[in-house]
Design an enzyme around this catalytic site. Structure first.
Site, PDB file in Angstrom:
ATOM      1  CB  CYS A   1      -0.932   0.098   1.201  1.00  0.00           C
ATOM      2  SG  CYS A   1      -2.011  -1.310   1.404  1.00  0.00           S
TER       3      CYS A   1
ATOM      4  NE  ARG B   1       4.493   1.664  -0.483  1.00  0.00           N
ATOM      5  CZ  ARG B   1       5.611   1.310   0.137  1.00  0.00           C
ATOM      6  NH1 ARG B   1       6.771   1.561  -0.429  1.00  0.00           N
ATOM      7  NH2 ARG B   1       5.579   0.732   1.302  1.00  0.00           N
TER       8      ARG B   1
ATOM      9  CD1 TRP C   1      -0.845  -5.773  -4.010  1.00  0.00           C
ATOM     10  CD2 TRP C   1      -0.738  -6.685  -1.972  1.00  0.00           C
ATOM     11  NE1 TRP C   1      -0.557  -7.114  -4.159  1.00  0.00           N
ATOM     12  CE2 TRP C   1      -0.489  -7.698  -2.927  1.00  0.00           C
ATOM     13  CE3 TRP C   1      -0.730  -7.035  -0.621  1.00  0.00           C
ATOM     14  CZ2 TRP C   1      -0.224  -9.015  -2.574  1.00  0.00           C
ATOM     15  CZ3 TRP C   1      -0.462  -8.352  -0.275  1.00  0.00           C
ATOM     16  CH2 TRP C   1      -0.214  -9.328  -1.255  1.00  0.00           C
TER      17      TRP C   1
ATOM     18  CG  ASN D   1       2.189   0.293   3.993  1.00  0.00           C
ATOM     19  OD1 ASN D   1       1.930  -0.873   3.724  1.00  0.00           O
ATOM     20  ND2 ASN D   1       3.392   0.793   3.867  1.00  0.00           N
ATOM     21  N   GLY D   2       0.184  -1.760   6.116  1.00  0.00           N
ATOM     22  CA  GLY D   2       0.655  -2.753   7.092  1.00  0.00           C
ATOM     23  C   GLY D   2      -0.474  -3.666   7.521  1.00  0.00           C
TER      24      GLY D   2
ATOM     25  CD  GLU E   1      15.121 -11.893 -12.621  1.00  0.00           C
ATOM     26  OE1 GLU E   1      14.737 -12.579 -11.664  1.00  0.00           O
ATOM     27  OE2 GLU E   1      14.703 -10.738 -12.827  1.00  0.00           O
TER      28      GLU E   1
ATOM     29  CE  LYS F   1      11.489  -9.703 -13.962  1.00  0.00           C
ATOM     30  NZ  LYS F   1      12.256  -9.849 -12.811  1.00  0.00           N
TER      31      LYS F   1
ATOM     32  CD  GLU G   1       8.159 -10.669 -11.607  1.00  0.00           C
ATOM     33  OE1 GLU G   1       8.204 -10.226 -10.455  1.00  0.00           O
ATOM     34  OE2 GLU G   1       9.037 -10.413 -12.462  1.00  0.00           O
TER      35      GLU G   1
ATOM     36  CG  HIS H   1      16.890 -35.800 -12.733  1.00  0.00           C
ATOM     37  ND1 HIS H   1      17.182 -37.146 -12.646  1.00  0.00           N
ATOM     38  CD2 HIS H   1      18.072 -35.188 -13.003  1.00  0.00           C
ATOM     39  CE1 HIS H   1      18.479 -37.325 -12.832  1.00  0.00           C
ATOM     40  NE2 HIS H   1      19.041 -36.153 -13.050  1.00  0.00           N
TER      41      HIS H   1
ATOM     42  CE  LYS I   1      10.322  -2.015  -8.422  1.00  0.00           C
ATOM     43  NZ  LYS I   1      10.701  -3.276  -9.047  1.00  0.00           N
TER      44      LYS I   1
END
Ligand code: G6P
Length: 611
Positions: free
Chosen positions: A2, A27, A73, A99-100, A484, A488, A491, A507, A606
């Site tokens: 947030c 955020r 968020w 926020n939290g 990575e 990407k 996401e 495997h 983010k």
């Protein structure tokens, strides 16, 4: 997560808040809302993005020189209008943004319900503002004290701003575990989750510490602890420039940030290396250098992309400095009763410097006496403040939710760290040290060349944009890059992708391969090149489609791969810095072609400030 932003001063608050919210949307973007004091206390909030709120407030009264805004968020309660912040108290006299997470909101809610409070949302936040009003009314205290007393009952993490109709010239902010920056202008003040909404108006900022409350009224800022002890805020000047927060002609922040990498990699080395004179100095190590030199073990804690940078660092530190390294997901590490000793050095890697799990892992390691070294991008954020020593990555603000330039800057700084420790421990020869320093200095130019593959990658994206799955393979230093690359793609384009060590593919994932499966392979010239070539053969034998990232001039892989993207040759240890570039571009173009919101992918944020 947030984002919160608030203003008190002589200007109209609304435009400042709305612009600030746009900057903070990274955020979270589930809903947005504002509260404005102008005699009345008006709250407007809407599910969706800040642009939806802008539309919604078009015909509303948005006057007022004191106000606050929030972009959410969702944690408690689904993302709808009701659960959007700001939240009102029972009498609608007080409002809060938060926020939290308030962990003990449930018993507090039950108690307040017994006392006649009714709640309009499913959030933990609404409970807190009801509690503040309850304290205010029943204990006959002022706003500041009501906030402090209410917070002393709260368990959890918060960054909050509270305003009230009863105190029209006052704003209270408080922090525990979630960041708050105070901007100090001339007869005006700003409160925000980070400095981005503030930079345009003032460069003077102070960061609230955990357990502190800021009281802004009558043109004055006072900082106290929740226990009512006065604190002197440490005012510092921001280094950030406004242009860093804008797209600069690029269609998306992510693309801008991909293209910034020649510069951001250079910025993360600048002033630290001088290859000609064989000098390397990572000043952030300070007095803790000996801890590294004598460390029995290095533990790396991080999340997401930063964890991938940690994997690269594991290879580098073991390779060069010969210290055993373990890389841990911060969220696992903190809950699994790990063995941590005083001789251990813990490296915490984080772009935002705010990731809750990484912060908690640091606190755990600190409590066991380990030395903590931070590698962070956001100056003044919580992680650098919680560590013993550290180095900033200096990549500049990263706004696209999918991390790109922060990754390469982290890997650069971690390479410098590995080299410095190796030299001091005598585990690297002077000539190898010199070769690597020289090569590192040439990386920005090589990244510039790698970026030239953009058009070719666009064609590949066009071809594979409808694939349902992707596999990414790499060995050695290519393995973290494969992870990575897959992250990407997942996401931002929502295509399922897996990163795997090329040999380990046998495997399990090999069973997935058919003529519909694009397989991206990091197949650059290095010590395991021949082995990777065999792995490519294994994929081809099952009709998989190979997109290979190869070293310029490669002929062998070219014979068997379906598509080859060339990157400049570099030392094996530095391959991640160059080979990740085409993978970032591939995910970007596929996401754009699929019509996805590249900078704000669904469900992500983010800065993950909740566990
Ligand atoms: C989120 C972001 C990722 C990031 C991760 C760790 O998931 O979307 O891009 O890698 O958090 O964040 P940090 O700020 O600690 O590097």
């Amino acid at each position: 997560m947030c984002g919160i932003v608030a203003y008190i001063g002589h200007r109209q608050a609304f435009p400042i808040i709305m612009k600030g919210l746009q900057r903070l949307e990274y955020r979270g973007y589930d809903s947005a809302g504002v509260a404005l004091l102008n005699g009345d206390l008006n709250v407007y909030k809407k599910a969706g993005k800040v642009s939806d709120l802008a539309e919604f407030t078009k015909d509303k009264n948005v006057t007022g020189t004191l106000g606050m805004g929030h972009t959410r968020w969702a944690t408690h309660g689904e993302p709808n209008d009701r659960n959007a912040h700001p939240h009102f108290s029972e009498s609608k006299t007080f409002a809060i943004i938060h926020n939290g997470i308030i962990e003990n909101y449930s018993p507090i809610k039950a108690e307040l319900t017994k006392r006649g409070h009714t709640f309009n949302s499913d959030t933990d936040t609404e409970v807190l503002i009801h509690l503040i009003e309850d304290v205010y009314n029943n204990l006959h205290v002022d706003l500041e004290e009501a906030v402090r007393l209410a917070l002393s009952e709260v368990i959890g993490a918060y960054a909050i701003v509270v305003i009230s109709k009863k105190d029209p010239g006052k704003m209270i902010a408080a922090r525990k575990g979630s960041p708050i920056v105070l901007g100090i202008g001339k007869d005006e003040f700003f409160v925000a989750s980070d400095a981005t909404p503030i930079i345009e108006y003032t460069k003077n900022v102070a960061y609230l510490n955990d357990g502190e409350v800021a009281i802004i009224s009558d043109g004055k800022l006072t900082v106290k602890t929740i226990e009512n002890q006065i604190k002197i805020p440490y005012v510092q000047e921001l280094e950030m420039q406004l242009e860093m927060l804008e797209k600069g002609g690029y269609e998306h922040f992510m693309l801008k940030e991909i293209y910034e990498q020649p510069r951001s990699i250079w910025d993360s080395m600048r002033g630290r290396i001088d290859a000609k004179n064989r000098r390397l100095r990572l000043g952030g190590l300070g007095d803790y250098e000996n801890k590294f030199i004598n460390a029995k073990r290095v533990i790396i804690v991080a999340c997401g992309t930063s964890w991938h940078a940690g994997l690269v660092a594991e290879y580098l530190i073991e390779d060069l400095a010969r210290i055993p390294v373990e890389v841990e997901y911060a969220s696992e590490f903190r809950y699994r009763n790990p063995i941590i000793n005083e001789e251990d050095v813990v490296i915490a890697i984080s772009q935002s410097g705010e990731t809750a799990d990484t912060l908690a892992a640091i606190e755990l390691a600190k409590s066991k006496g380990a030395t903590i070294f931070g590698v962070c991008n956001v100056v003044g954020s919580s992680i650098p403040r919680a560590t013993h020593a550290g180095s900033y990555t200096h990549a500049g603000p990263e706004i696209g939710v999918a991390s790109t330039k922060a990754f390469t800057a982290q890997v650069t700084v971690l390479t410098l760290l590995a080299l410095q420790i190796a030299r001091k421990r005598g585990t690297i020869t002077e000539s190898r040290f010199h070769i690597l320093l020289n090569e590192l200095e040439s990386i920005p130019a090589k990244v510039e060349i790698a970026l030239k593959s953009n058009d070719q990658i666009k064609e590949l994206a066009e071809r594979f944009k409808d694939a349902r799955n992707f596999l990414y393979l790499g060995r050695g230093y290519g393995f973290p890059v494969a992870l990575e690359g897959a992250l990407k793609l997942k996401e931002i384009s929502y295509i399922h992708a897996e990163g795997y060590p090329a040999a380990e593919m046998k495997h399990g994932p090999i069973a997935l391969i058919d003529d519909q499966m694009p397989v991206v392979v990091i197949a650059t010239k290095n010590s395991s090149y021949e082995k990777v070539v065999s792995n490519i053969q294994e994929v081809k034998a099952r009709k998989g489609i190979i997109i290979a990232i190869v070293t310029e001039g490669d002929t062998e892989v070219r014979k068997i791969a379906d598509f080859c993207v060339e990157i400049p040759e570099t030392d094996e240890l530095l391959v991640p810095l160059v080979s990740v570039i085409p993978l970032q571009l591939l995910s970007y173009h596929i996401a754009v072609m699929r019509g996805c919101n590249v900078d704000q992918p669904r469900n992500l944020a983010k800065s993950v400030t909740v566990e």
